[in-house]
Scaffold this active site. Structure first.
Site, short mmCIF file in Angstrom:
data_model
loop_
_atom_site.label_atom_id
_atom_site.label_comp_id
_atom_site.label_asym_id
_atom_site.label_seq_id
_atom_site.Cartn_x
_atom_site.Cartn_y
_atom_site.Cartn_z
N SER A 76 3.36 94.46 75.58
CA SER A 76 3.41 95.16 76.86
C SER A 76 2.16 94.97 77.70
CB SER A 76 3.66 96.65 76.65
OG SER A 76 2.60 97.24 75.94
N LYS A 124 3.69 106.43 78.23
CA LYS A 124 2.67 105.70 78.99
C LYS A 124 2.45 106.34 80.36
CE LYS A 124 3.68 101.27 76.74
NZ LYS A 124 4.26 99.92 76.89
#
Length: 803
Positions: A701, A744
């Site tokens: 990511s 996140k």
């Protein structure tokens, strides 16, 4: 009362016969029947009876002796005595040192009581009597029966060791008279009702036949006893002796107050007879209970059997506390215990709705097709996973038991040890059932992701049967070794991450993710739960500590940085301690200012770290997922003279290294668009570093973050300090979706980020965010890396600072 003996001379009968008064005082006999012709020893204890016997002895000496129907009656009345008895004459009376009266009474005649049985002025019974004499031994049949009786009694004396030899000799040599029959019966100690029936026999033949049948039964029982004793031999004699000694020991322990102290035998027998235990468990319990009775208390095996029976007794066989609350009641319990967590609450309310619907339609709650789901709550520490399980148990009306599995690496911790091992114990599931006291508790399997594998088996594999609704209706613990029905138990599990959960176990779990709390949710939790709890813990009143909503926001934003609320509670506890000291020194109220908070808690944790660190080209802010929640991550890149090298530092895993190589390849392919000479890469070395070198990092990511940092270092364009990004990069420049978006984004919000760049394919994940977070942040969905650079890089006019 002692045994009756033969009269001491024919004169006693001759003197009394025919002189029985028409009305006699009655002396009730407990547990004994008087017969005519026998000397009857009496012990009289009741004051009224003592007075009556003494008055009779001073007068004509006549008494009526009648048996009491129920020996437990303390004050027998007219309805408590038989209507047939014996008229007797007192031969001797004397007092004992204990104050009771003893007497010898010669039975004279059988008598019937009249209808007028009443109490006299002394409170004793009197009645009119009719003499009912025994028939004489005249007929041939009677003499033949008597002869047969004597022979049978002689045989009984031979096979029975309980008859005194002198009594046997006296009876065998006696002449044939009715008194002989009474002497035999008295010597055999037969039941009271039978003896009374013998006394009331109408004819002598009936009496003889009754005695003969009884003697033949006694001879048969005595012979059977001798045969059994002969067959069993010394082994049976030894066992009988041990059993007798154990009974004597038990009796001694009871006298000393040591016997049956725990009541285990009585409790277990009640459960075995109650019909609640399964057949296999009941059979095992009866076998072990019989073993316990046969074992000596000093035997080591006695302790092992006793411990096993204690665990069997502690099992909640057939005990249920299940109730199905209404949905509003359950919703209120969940809302009172937890702020937010709407998705988890909705799932639990759906489960409750199914239970109530089945109840209202009279469908069985334990149907295999409607068994409880096994929920696994996954989230960082401090978000309330364990307390959520406790709230669920309250909402369902179930007992709550927590089983910690962190660090467990032995299968026997789940299934128990076999009883053959010294110190064996049941597994943690059986212990949890015993603690709960019910067969349908909520058992929370805490930290299933931290199970280990040791040399004694895999505990995660042992959980497979436990958590399978098709198998756990007959779960067998190695220690108990009997099937336990766990189908009514609700199992919940908690974990920080699913990475440590084996796939086979994960397949049995319904996963509910808790990403963490927003700032507003933390304020609500602090106001409703944390602050009141700390006030109670520190002995403070609510009016003595003032922490308003603005101060709570300040604590969360400036002095804590976490997904949960543990650090926040520690900060509140610190302020409560300072408040307690202030009050102890004479203060009245503690209302801290920001300066007070800084002095007591230290400087802020710098949530605007990105603003301070992204101050030159080559630095980009990424978003990461960790087991303790989401966070931001910085990627630093620098271009140096060299020979086309790429150096990666910061404990990067293989996947992240490959992402960096893919990002560099894409940057080289797009060099001309951004004013870079493709040939310049031949003379440059690029160094990419991710700070926090002590922490391993991996995953795809960070791909767009790596590409952005490389382009920034090569072009000298700064990256916006309020932007963070996440997304996987492909060689064609596509931005691919990633996981952990909710965690996140919450981490970015805590760190002060205002713009989040994420893959367009992850837009649906934003629906799980709290409304206040979606409002506070700007989201930029992208499909290509060029869109990322357009949104993240500042124009060249903002100046260049060397990377």
């Amino acid at each position: 009362m002692g045994d009756a003996g033969p009269r001491e001379g024919a004169e006693a009968m001759a003197d009394g016969a025919g002189d029985v008064p028409a009305r006699l005082p009655l002396l009730p006999l407990r547990g004994s029947v008087a017969f005519p012709g026998l000397m009857i020893p009496l012990v009289v204890n009741r004051p009224g009876s003592i007075e009556m016997v003494e008055r009779a002895a001073a007068g004509d000496g006549w008494l009526g002796l009648v048996a009491v129907r129920d020996p437990d009656v303390s004050e027998p009345g007219a309805g408590d005595i038989f209507r047939t008895g014996v008229a007797g004459r007192i031969q001797r009376v004397w007092r004992t040192q204990e104050g009771s009266l003893q007497a010898l009474v010669q039975g004279v005649e059988r008598v019937r009581l009249g209808s007028a049985v009443a109490e006299n002025e002394a409170g004793c019974l009197e009645a009119g009597v009719d003499v009912w004499p025994d028939a004489s031994m005249e007929g041939a049949e009677e003499r033949a029966l008597l002869h047969r009786i004597m022979a049978t009694f002689h045989e009984l004396a031979r096979v029975s060791p309980h008859l005194p030899p002198e009594l046997v000799g006296a009876l065998v040599s006696a002449d044939g008279s009715p008194e002989l029959i009474y002497m035999m019966i008295t010597a055999l100690h037969l039941p009271l009702v039978w003896r009374q029936e013998l006394l009331e026999s109408r004819t002598l033949r009936d009496k003889l036949e009754k005695v003969l049948a009884r003697l033949m039964d006694e001879v048969g029982m005595a012979r059977l006893g001798m045969e059994l004793e002969s067959k069993l031999g010394e082994r049976v004699q030894r066992q009988n002796r041990e059993a007798m000694l154990r009974e004597q020991l038990r009796a001694i322990q009871e006298e000393l107050g040591q016997g049956k102290a725990d009541g285990l035998v009585e409790r277990l027998e009640a459960k075995l007879n109650g019909g609640l235990m399964p057949d296999e468990a009941e059979g095992e319990g009866r076998r072990e209970l019989e073993r316990l009775r046969q074992l000596s208390p000093g035997s080591p095996e006695h302790g092992m059997v006793h411990q096993y029976l204690e665990w069997l007794d502690r099992m909640p066989w057939g005990t249920f506390t299940e109730k199905v609350p209404t949905l509003p009641e359950a919703r209120k319990i969940l809302d009172d215990g937890h702020a937010g967590l709407e998705r988890v609450k909705d799932r639990l309310l759906e489960y409750l709705a199914v239970k109530r619907l089945r109840l209202e339609r009279n469908l069985p709650l334990d149907d295999v097709r409607a068994r409880e789901p096994i929920l696994c709550v996954v989230g960082p520490p401090g978000v309330g996973k364990t307390s959520l399980g406790r709230s669920v148990a309250r909402a369902l009306g179930r007992a709550f038991v927590r089983v910690s599995l962190g660090g467990v690496h032995d299968e026997s911790a789940i299934r128990g040890h076999r009883r053959s091992y010294v110190g064996a114990l049941p597994g943690r599931i059986v212990q949890a059932l015993a603690r709960s006291g019910t067969s349908d508790p909520l058992i929370l399997l805490d930290e299933v992701d931290k199970l280990g594998i040791g040399p004694h088996g895999d505990p995660a594999s042992a959980l497979l049967e436990l958590l399978d609704p098709e198998q756990n209706h007959a779960f067998k613990d190695h220690y108990l070794d009997v099937p336990l029905d766990l189908s009514r138990v609700i199992f919940m599990a908690t974990a920080n991450t699913l990475d440590g959960v084996p796939p086979a176990l994960r397949d049995r779990l319904e996963v509910l993710s808790l990403a963490g709390y927003s700032e507003d949710e933390k304020v609500e939790i602090a106001r409703r739960h944390l602050l009141p709890r700390q006030l109670v813990a520190h002995g403070l009143a609510a009016a003595e500590v003032v922490l308003d909503e603005a101060m709570l926001h300040h604590l969360i934003a400036q002095h804590t940085r976490e997904a949960g609320v543990r650090d926040l509670e520690r900060a509140i506890a610190t302020l409560c301690r300072k408040a307690a000291r202030t009050l102890a020194e004479g203060g009245t109220c503690f209302e801290p200012t920001r300066e007070d908070v800084r002095r007591h808690l230290g400087p802020p944790v710098h949530p605007r770290e990105a603003v301070e660190r992204v101050d030159r080209a080559g630095i980009a802010t990424g978003l990461v997922w960790t087991p303790v929640g989401g966070d931001i991550l910085f990627v630093e890149a620098v271009a140096l003279p060299g020979k086309k090298g790429l150096k990666l530092t910061g404990q990067l895993g293989d996947v992240m290294r490959e992402s960096a190589e893919a990002a560099l390849s894409y940057v080289r392919g797009r060099a001309e668009r951004y004013g870079l000479d493709p040939a310049s890469f031949e003379k440059l070395d690029l160094h990419v570093h991710v700070p926090g070198g002590a922490i391993p990092k991996d995953g795809p990511s960070a791909g767009i973050t790596l590409a952005t940092a490389l382009l920034s270092a090569l072009t000298g364009r700064l990256v916006r300090d309020d932007v963070a990004m996440t997304g996987e990069i492909s060689l064609r420049g596509k931005v691919l979706p990633v996981g952990g978006i909710k965690e996140k984004v919450l981490g970015a919000h805590r760190a002060g980020i205002r713009t989040v760049i994420l893959p367009r394919a992850n837009l649906a994940d934003l629906e799980e965010l709290p409304p206040e977070v979606r409002t506070a942040l700007r989201f930029v969905p992208v499909e290509a890396v060029d869109e990322v650079w357009d949104a993240a890089l500042l124009p060249p006019r903002h100046g260049r600072r060397a990377a």
